[in-house]
Design a protein around this motif. Sequence first.
Motif, PDB file in Angstrom:
ATOM      1  N   GLY A  99    -113.340  27.109   5.252  1.00 35.42           N
ATOM      2  CA  GLY A  99    -114.640  27.470   5.830  1.00 35.42           C
ATOM      3  C   GLY A  99    -114.442  28.364   7.038  1.00 35.42           C
ATOM      4  O   GLY A  99    -115.259  28.375   7.954  1.00 35.42           O
ATOM      5  N   ALA A 100    -113.330  29.138   7.041  1.00 36.39           N
ATOM      6  CA  ALA A 100    -112.962  29.944   8.211  1.00 36.39           C
ATOM      7  C   ALA A 100    -113.995  31.018   8.534  1.00 36.39           C
ATOM      8  O   ALA A 100    -114.066  31.485   9.674  1.00 36.39           O
ATOM      9  N   THR A 101    -114.792  31.422   7.551  1.00 36.55           N
ATOM     10  CA  THR A 101    -115.783  32.477   7.802  1.00 36.55           C
ATOM     11  C   THR A 101    -117.099  31.911   8.347  1.00 36.55           C
ATOM     12  O   THR A 101    -117.990  32.661   8.716  1.00 36.55           O
ATOM     13  N   GLY A 102    -117.231  30.590   8.377  1.00 45.53           N
ATOM     14  CA  GLY A 102    -118.477  29.963   8.837  1.00 45.53           C
ATOM     15  C   GLY A 102    -118.497  29.819  10.348  1.00 45.53           C
ATOM     16  O   GLY A 102    -117.544  30.173  11.055  1.00 45.53           O
ATOM     17  N   LEU A 103    -119.597  29.267  10.865  1.00 48.06           N
ATOM     18  CA  LEU A 103    -119.756  29.152  12.323  1.00 48.06           C
ATOM     19  C   LEU A 103    -118.697  28.240  12.936  1.00 48.06           C
ATOM     20  O   LEU A 103    -118.101  28.570  13.957  1.00 48.06           O
ATOM     21  N   VAL A 104    -118.478  27.086  12.340  1.00 41.79           N
ATOM     22  CA  VAL A 104    -117.498  26.146  12.899  1.00 41.79           C
ATOM     23  C   VAL A 104    -116.081  26.665  12.644  1.00 41.79           C
ATOM     24  O   VAL A 104    -115.213  26.611  13.516  1.00 41.79           O
ATOM     25  N   GLY A 105    -115.864  27.208  11.451  1.00 41.47           N
ATOM     26  CA  GLY A 105    -114.538  27.741  11.111  1.00 41.47           C
ATOM     27  C   GLY A 105    -114.091  28.824  12.077  1.00 41.47           C
ATOM     28  O   GLY A 105    -112.927  28.883  12.485  1.00 41.47           O
ATOM     29  N   ASN A 108    -123.080  22.721  20.099  1.00 39.05           N
ATOM     30  CA  ASN A 108    -122.884  22.049  18.811  1.00 39.05           C
ATOM     31  C   ASN A 108    -121.727  22.629  18.009  1.00 39.05           C
ATOM     32  O   ASN A 108    -121.153  21.931  17.168  1.00 39.05           O
ATOM     33  N   SER A 149    -115.173  30.884   0.407  1.00 32.36           N
ATOM     34  CA  SER A 149    -115.616  30.797  -0.990  1.00 32.36           C
ATOM     35  C   SER A 149    -114.885  31.774  -1.906  1.00 32.36           C
ATOM     36  O   SER A 149    -114.790  31.554  -3.104  1.00 32.36           O
ATOM     37  N   ARG A 150    -114.393  32.878  -1.316  1.00 36.47           N
ATOM     38  CA  ARG A 150    -113.759  33.922  -2.142  1.00 36.47           C
ATOM     39  C   ARG A 150    -112.746  34.682  -1.293  1.00 36.47           C
ATOM     40  O   ARG A 150    -112.791  34.590  -0.055  1.00 36.47           O
ATOM     41  N   ARG A 153    -117.540  10.168   6.799  1.00 39.71           N
ATOM     42  CA  ARG A 153    -117.786   9.591   8.132  1.00 39.71           C
ATOM     43  C   ARG A 153    -118.017   8.088   8.113  1.00 39.71           C
ATOM     44  O   ARG A 153    -117.579   7.382   9.012  1.00 39.71           O
ATOM     45  N   HIS A 199    -118.062  20.435  -1.137  1.00 38.51           N
ATOM     46  CA  HIS A 199    -116.773  21.130  -1.138  1.00 38.51           C
ATOM     47  C   HIS A 199    -115.713  20.353  -0.363  1.00 38.51           C
ATOM     48  O   HIS A 199    -114.529  20.418  -0.691  1.00 38.51           O
TER      49      HIS A 199
HETATM   50  N1  LIG Z   1    -122.917  24.213  12.641  1.00 37.38           N
HETATM   51  C1  LIG Z   1    -122.769  23.117  13.359  1.00 37.38           C
HETATM   52  O1  LIG Z   1    -123.279  23.002  14.498  1.00 37.38           O
HETATM   53  C2  LIG Z   1    -121.960  21.970  12.836  1.00 37.38           C
HETATM   54  C3  LIG Z   1    -121.588  20.989  13.720  1.00 37.38           C
HETATM   55  C4  LIG Z   1    -120.853  19.885  13.252  1.00 37.38           C
HETATM   56  C5  LIG Z   1    -120.505  19.818  11.912  1.00 37.38           C
HETATM   57  N2  LIG Z   1    -120.880  20.808  11.062  1.00 37.38           N
HETATM   58  C6  LIG Z   1    -120.460  20.684   9.662  1.00 37.38           C
HETATM   59  O2  LIG Z   1    -119.360  21.601   9.459  1.00 37.38           O
HETATM   60  C7  LIG Z   1    -119.409  22.123   8.131  1.00 37.38           C
HETATM   61  C8  LIG Z   1    -119.475  23.657   8.222  1.00 37.38           C
HETATM   62  O3  LIG Z   1    -120.664  24.030   8.912  1.00 37.38           O
HETATM   63  P1  LIG Z   1    -120.955  25.535   9.393  1.00 37.38           P
HETATM   64  O4  LIG Z   1    -122.140  25.455  10.263  1.00 37.38           O
HETATM   65  O5  LIG Z   1    -119.706  26.178   9.884  1.00 37.38           O
HETATM   66  O6  LIG Z   1    -121.379  26.219   7.975  1.00 37.38           O
HETATM   67  P2  LIG Z   1    -121.533  27.763   7.604  1.00 37.38           P
HETATM   68  O7  LIG Z   1    -121.585  28.606   8.821  1.00 37.38           O
HETATM   69  O8  LIG Z   1    -122.655  27.835   6.643  1.00 37.38           O
HETATM   70  O9  LIG Z   1    -120.147  28.076   6.833  1.00 37.38           O
HETATM   71  C9  LIG Z   1    -119.891  27.525   5.562  1.00 37.38           C
HETATM   72  C10 LIG Z   1    -118.478  27.860   5.120  1.00 37.38           C
HETATM   73  O10 LIG Z   1    -118.290  27.292   3.811  1.00 37.38           O
HETATM   74  C11 LIG Z   1    -117.714  28.285   2.972  1.00 37.38           C
HETATM   75  N3  LIG Z   1    -118.056  28.078   1.565  1.00 37.38           N
HETATM   76  C12 LIG Z   1    -119.289  28.174   0.978  1.00 37.38           C
HETATM   77  N4  LIG Z   1    -119.183  27.959  -0.359  1.00 37.38           N
HETATM   78  C13 LIG Z   1    -117.874  27.690  -0.609  1.00 37.38           C
HETATM   79  C14 LIG Z   1    -117.119  27.434  -1.788  1.00 37.38           C
HETATM   80  N5  LIG Z   1    -117.696  27.394  -2.989  1.00 37.38           N
HETATM   81  N6  LIG Z   1    -115.783  27.220  -1.661  1.00 37.38           N
HETATM   82  C15 LIG Z   1    -115.166  27.283  -0.465  1.00 37.38           C
HETATM   83  N7  LIG Z   1    -115.820  27.579   0.686  1.00 37.38           N
HETATM   84  C16 LIG Z   1    -117.152  27.771   0.615  1.00 37.38           C
HETATM   85  C17 LIG Z   1    -118.307  29.583   3.482  1.00 37.38           C
HETATM   86  O11 LIG Z   1    -117.531  30.667   2.998  1.00 37.38           O
HETATM   87  P3  LIG Z   1    -118.178  32.104   2.618  1.00 37.38           P
HETATM   88  O12 LIG Z   1    -118.348  32.845   3.932  1.00 37.38           O
HETATM   89  O13 LIG Z   1    -117.155  32.728   1.752  1.00 37.38           O
HETATM   90  O14 LIG Z   1    -119.485  31.828   1.915  1.00 37.38           O
HETATM   91  C18 LIG Z   1    -118.204  29.353   4.992  1.00 37.38           C
HETATM   92  O15 LIG Z   1    -116.887  29.639   5.428  1.00 37.38           O
HETATM   93  C19 LIG Z   1    -120.625  21.464   7.459  1.00 37.38           C
HETATM   94  O16 LIG Z   1    -120.220  20.301   6.788  1.00 37.38           O
HETATM   95  C20 LIG Z   1    -121.504  21.092   8.643  1.00 37.38           C
HETATM   96  O17 LIG Z   1    -122.380  20.033   8.356  1.00 37.38           O
HETATM   97  C21 LIG Z   1    -121.572  21.897  11.487  1.00 37.38           C
END
Ligand SMILES: NC(=O)c1ccc[n+]([C@@H]2O[C@H](COP(=O)([O-])OP(=O)(O)OC[C@H]3O[C@@H](n4cnc5c(N)ncnc54)[C@H](OP(=O)(O)O)[C@@H]3O)[C@@H](O)[C@H]2O)c1
Length: 347
Positions: free
Chosen positions: A7-13, A316, A34-35, A96, A73
Amino acid sequence: MRICILGATGLVGRELLDLAPRAWPGAELALFASRDQALDHDGRRYEVEAACALEAEQAAPGELAFVALDDAHSARYVPRLLALGYRVIDKSNTYRLDPAVPLVVAGVNDAAVASARLVANPNCTTIPLALALAPLHRRFGVEEVTVSTYQAISGAGLAPLDEFLQASSAGYAAGDRLGAAFDPAAYAGNTVPHSGGTDDSGLSAEERKLIFESRKILGAAALPIAAQCARVPVAVGHYEHVWLTLGAGALGLTAAEIEAILRGAAFVRLSAGASGAGLSARACVEHRDEALVGRLRADPRDGGGRRWCLTVAADNLRMGAATNAVRVASRWFPSWDPALRGPGASI
Ligand SMILES: NC(=O)c1ccc[n+]([C@@H]2O[C@H](COP(=O)([O-])OP(=O)(O)OC[C@H]3O[C@@H](n4cnc5c(N)ncnc54)[C@H](OP(=O)(O)O)[C@@H]3O)[C@@H](O)[C@H]2O)c1
């Protein structure tokens, strides 16, 4: 040392991508999403692989993995990472409340990591709440808690955040004081119930997380705790109002005595006094790795020193997610950067 970030491309990653080299300089970083793709972040270009590559027979073993994916995932990749020999911190909801998996807030229940190879990272509202409650619970016992949350949009992930920012700039540009340009069901210019996954008891998924995770972390399975969660039109920084009742040992306690306890609490930045000076959602982004606690005052319904109101706020994405994960992992692999070390982890 090889560290995977899923999930390196996401906000937390992306936050983990910033923190991991500070904690473990020189470690090899393997990034997954994801890709296959290139990620431009903080002036650098990173190669990111499709996470399904981890399922290949020749996938590389390694030491540490952070999983920042959605629940489904996480459930798919965490067992594979464990089989490949990684120690795993999972940031989703999946593990959790599993009794076999420790749920850890660094500075609160670090010892629970012990010899575990998988640790769950709590929800972004639970972490700062637990940091504020734990020192009071240890000293007096917390008998009852009520929490009202005001949560930032980034808690929903990158795509909803970007959509919110775009809709906000268009809506505010309209210059209409009633905000008629805003969608009454959407986040921009709005406060909405955080009511996804509402069950038959009326609790939403977010409220259940706050309640059940807090009980598990504090080791207080029967703690009466009520929560009501909302999303507010803020990009980053969750804000929580807390009303709590302390045990009988707190009779006669003063605000100054509670503040002295909170001032010494791990990863807490106390804003002294009841006015909440320096305590805001934006301030969280200046103090990204601490829980901001303040507005402490006696609950006017009680004159005995046992009932109190306070406010807790935290970034957060960092304190509520990535920073805690890195501090917990520092129990296994001591962090080079002392700011990213949990108590009890030394280099
Ligand atoms: N945001 C927060 O404040 C926060 C705080 C605590 C915990 N969390 C938890 O941390 C986790 C990530 O949250 P986030 O906010 O970082 O989410 P996000 O920004 O939506 O990022 C989601 C990540 O998942 C990847 N992904 C999506 N589909 C996938 C697949 N089929 N296979 C592999 N990777 C895939 C995405 O990759 P692509 O870019 O390739 O789509 C992206 O890297 C969640 O479980 C969330 O509940 C979030």
